[in-house]
Scaffold this active site. Structure first.
Site, mmCIF file in Angstrom:
data_model
loop_
_atom_site.group_PDB
_atom_site.id
_atom_site.type_symbol
_atom_site.label_atom_id
_atom_site.label_comp_id
_atom_site.label_asym_id
_atom_site.label_seq_id
_atom_site.Cartn_x
_atom_site.Cartn_y
_atom_site.Cartn_z
ATOM 1 N N GLY A 1 6.924 -2.397 5.298
ATOM 2 C CA GLY A 1 8.633 -3.438 5.493
ATOM 3 C C GLY A 1 9.668 -2.258 6.078
ATOM 4 N N CYS B 1 2.140 -2.451 15.444
ATOM 5 C CA CYS B 1 2.030 -2.633 14.504
ATOM 6 C C CYS B 1 1.186 -3.611 13.604
ATOM 7 C CB CYS B 1 3.596 -2.454 13.633
ATOM 8 S SG CYS B 1 3.726 -2.179 11.528
ATOM 9 N N CYS C 1 3.492 7.828 1.442
ATOM 10 C CA CYS C 1 3.766 7.840 2.081
ATOM 11 C C CYS C 1 3.931 5.919 0.911
ATOM 12 C CB CYS C 1 3.823 7.312 3.280
ATOM 13 S SG CYS C 1 3.972 5.956 3.968
ATOM 14 N N GLU D 1 0.601 -1.362 -0.058
ATOM 15 C CA GLU D 1 -0.177 -0.156 -0.040
ATOM 16 C C GLU D 1 1.262 1.321 0.140
ATOM 17 O OE1 GLU D 1 -3.420 -2.436 2.776
ATOM 18 O OE2 GLU D 1 -3.028 -0.442 3.019
ATOM 19 N N CYS E 1 6.016 -7.341 6.677
ATOM 20 C CA CYS E 1 7.943 -6.717 7.711
ATOM 21 C C CYS E 1 8.369 -7.842 8.441
ATOM 22 C CB CYS E 1 7.438 -5.812 8.028
ATOM 23 S SG CYS E 1 8.619 -4.646 8.693
ATOM 24 N N CYS F 1 7.319 -5.437 15.726
ATOM 25 C CA CYS F 1 6.694 -4.943 16.374
ATOM 26 C C CYS F 1 6.064 -5.344 16.640
ATOM 27 C CB CYS F 1 6.788 -3.298 15.285
ATOM 28 S SG CYS F 1 8.775 -2.978 15.107
ATOM 29 N N CYS G 1 -0.152 5.918 9.865
ATOM 30 C CA CYS G 1 0.948 4.406 10.817
ATOM 31 C C CYS G 1 0.796 3.635 11.144
ATOM 32 C CB CYS G 1 1.995 5.453 11.128
ATOM 33 S SG CYS G 1 2.684 7.399 10.553
HETATM 34 N N1 SAH Z 1 10.125 -0.132 9.330
HETATM 35 C C1 SAH Z 1 10.349 1.419 8.837
HETATM 36 C C2 SAH Z 1 9.649 1.730 8.081
HETATM 37 C C3 SAH Z 1 8.015 1.647 8.452
HETATM 38 S S1 SAH Z 1 7.175 3.139 9.048
HETATM 39 C C4 SAH Z 1 10.233 2.466 10.544
HETATM 40 O O1 SAH Z 1 9.758 1.407 12.056
HETATM 41 O O2 SAH Z 1 10.793 2.850 10.397
HETATM 42 C C5 SAH Z 1 5.853 3.301 10.161
HETATM 43 C C6 SAH Z 1 6.430 4.600 11.435
HETATM 44 O O3 SAH Z 1 5.562 4.020 11.630
HETATM 45 C C7 SAH Z 1 7.063 3.918 11.954
HETATM 46 O O4 SAH Z 1 8.014 4.731 13.305
HETATM 47 C C8 SAH Z 1 6.356 2.633 13.279
HETATM 48 O O5 SAH Z 1 6.869 2.453 14.266
HETATM 49 C C9 SAH Z 1 5.001 3.290 13.469
HETATM 50 N N2 SAH Z 1 4.158 2.787 14.045
HETATM 51 C C10 SAH Z 1 3.446 1.433 13.449
HETATM 52 N N3 SAH Z 1 2.524 1.018 14.356
HETATM 53 C C11 SAH Z 1 2.299 2.518 14.424
HETATM 54 C C12 SAH Z 1 0.823 2.495 14.416
HETATM 55 N N4 SAH Z 1 -0.041 1.351 15.758
HETATM 56 N N5 SAH Z 1 0.303 3.683 15.154
HETATM 57 C C13 SAH Z 1 1.579 5.222 14.976
HETATM 58 N N6 SAH Z 1 2.707 4.163 14.445
HETATM 59 C C14 SAH Z 1 2.861 3.488 14.277
#
Ligand code: SAH
Length: 376
Positions: free
Chosen positions: A184, A122, A108, A95, A115, A119, A361
């Site tokens: 990812g 996420c 974005c 996406e 991925c 985490c 995000c």
């Molecule tokens: N893998 C890379 C790129 C993904 S960026 C990274 O982790 O940086 C996506 C961003 O959204 C990251 O900072 C991630 O931690 C954040 N993110 C993931 N899940 C989220 C959520 N449920 N709410 C808000 N931010 C989130």
């Protein structure tokens, strides 16, 4: 020779020229084709009217403009946020999200399907790792966004006014920012990710400025080290999310491999070498990492060896199904930000776009697309 179509967006102009010659065509056709792909962002071979019909037929048979197939586009925020869902040949999906602000437009993009980083907060992580995207498939999402952006001025609804976009004149003609913050981990697909930047940066092509790219990482130290020696001035964002190893390891398994001290050493080395500002992302989860004590720890960790150019983006957690976690309330978020500011650390609360279309995000989960792809 395999029958897999040549992914044209993977190729730079010299490689495209070789390919066009191998097809028995004159070299100048490569330039025309390259122009169509990167300057005009033409979507189909049929629309490349300056190419002879026979060459277009050959392209249809032997090549593709990236392997991504657009499945659907969802609109949110009065049409100012758009999420596109793409299918890969094996029906994995990725996406991309376009967000338009007055005078500014950010896309974005995803660097992998699924991925591997795990985490816990996420949605993408729940898919596990599916596959790496090629440079052209990463870049394709940016070209999609540029095309989509051009439709927006004639395609706004009244809710756009809430976002201070009142008319076509507020919508920029060109994308202003590309952020690798979709599905990812870019540094887990470093070479393809980096090559996608080359493809998009090419002055003879899409000509996107190096300083307008931002790559975000969970904190893969080898990637940070590679980037600090890169002559191209790509911005770096670090998903920090906790300043305590125990909490961070629980949220982000990668922390067991690259704990906070190692990560911060790499970041400090990066800023010392590049003199560039680093952004830290910090998702605020109620009762987990949002207390005064955690804000103090964060300020301590960031300032431990002296101040460097930095910015903290606070992101109240976006809802993810079955996570059992909730976002911090407004007072908690404001208190956290004020504390950092008082310690001299610039911090902003990130205004979230696209929550209504699962485009914020951490919400890129690919669920909807799976259903659709299965029906095809
Ligand atoms: N893998 C890379 C790129 C993904 S960026 C990274 O982790 O940086 C996506 C961003 O959204 C990251 O900072 C991630 O931690 C954040 N993110 C993931 N899940 C989220 C959520 N449920 N709410 C808000 N931010 C989130």
């Amino acid at each position: 020779m395999s029958d897999t179509p040549v992914n044209l967006l993977d190729l730079n102009l010299p490689a495209l020229t070789d390919q066009v010659k191998a097809w028995g065509q004159p070299a100048f056709r490569a330039k025309q084709l390259y122009r169509q792909l990167w300057l005009k962002q033409t979507e189909s071979f049929d629309d490349m009217s300056d190419l002879p019909a026979a060459f277009r037929e050959l392209l249809k048979e032997k090549a593709c403009i990236s392997t991504l197939r657009e499945l659907l586009v969802r609109r949110g925020d009065g049409g100012l946020t758009r999420k596109s869902v793409f299918a890969l040949p094996g029906n994995e999906t990725v996406e991309a999200v376009l967000m338009v602000y007055p005078g500014r437009a950010t896309v974005c993009v995803s660097s992998q399907a699924g991925c591997p980083m795990g985490c816990t907060f996420c949605a993408t992580a729940k898919l596990g790792f599916r596959q790496d995207l090629s440079p052209g498939d990463i870049a394709h999402q940016v070209l999609w966004a540029q095309r989509e952006l051009q439709k927006i001025p004639t395609d706004l609804d009244s809710k756009a006014h809430r976002h201070k976009v009142f008319g076509p004149e507020d919508v920029p003609a060109r994308l202003t920012n590309v952020v690798f913050m979709g599905m990812g981990e870019p540094f887990n697909n470093y070479d393809n990710w980096r090559e996608s930047v080359n493809r998009l940066h090419d002055p003879d092509g899409f000509n996107f400025g190096a300083r307008n790219f931002t790559v975000s990482t969970v904190g893969l130290v080898p990637g940070i080290i590679k980037l600090m020696d890169d002559p191209m001035q790509i911005n770096l964002a670090i998903s920090l999310h906790a300043a305590d190893d125990e909490i961070r390891s629980e949220m982000m398994p990668v922390n067991r491999r690259y704990p906070i001290a190692d990560l911060m050493d790499a970041v400090r080395e990066y800023t010392a070498k590049t003199h560039r500002r680093v952004s830290f992302e910090y998702v605020l989860i109620e009762g987990k990492n949002d207390t005064k004590a955690e804000a103090e720890k964060l300020a301590d960790v960031l300032m431990e060896k002296g101040k460097f150019p930095m910015h903290v983006n606070l992101i109240p957690l976006n809802p993810v199904a079955d996570s059992g976690m909730t976002r911090s309330n407004r007072d908690q978020v404001t208190g956290f930000r004020n504390y950092l500011e008082n310690r001299g650390i610039p911090a902003t609360v990130r205004i979230q776009r696209g929550q209504d279309i699962d485009a914020a995000c951490g919400q890129l989960a690919g669920d909807l697309a799976k259903e659709l792809a299965a029906q095809k």
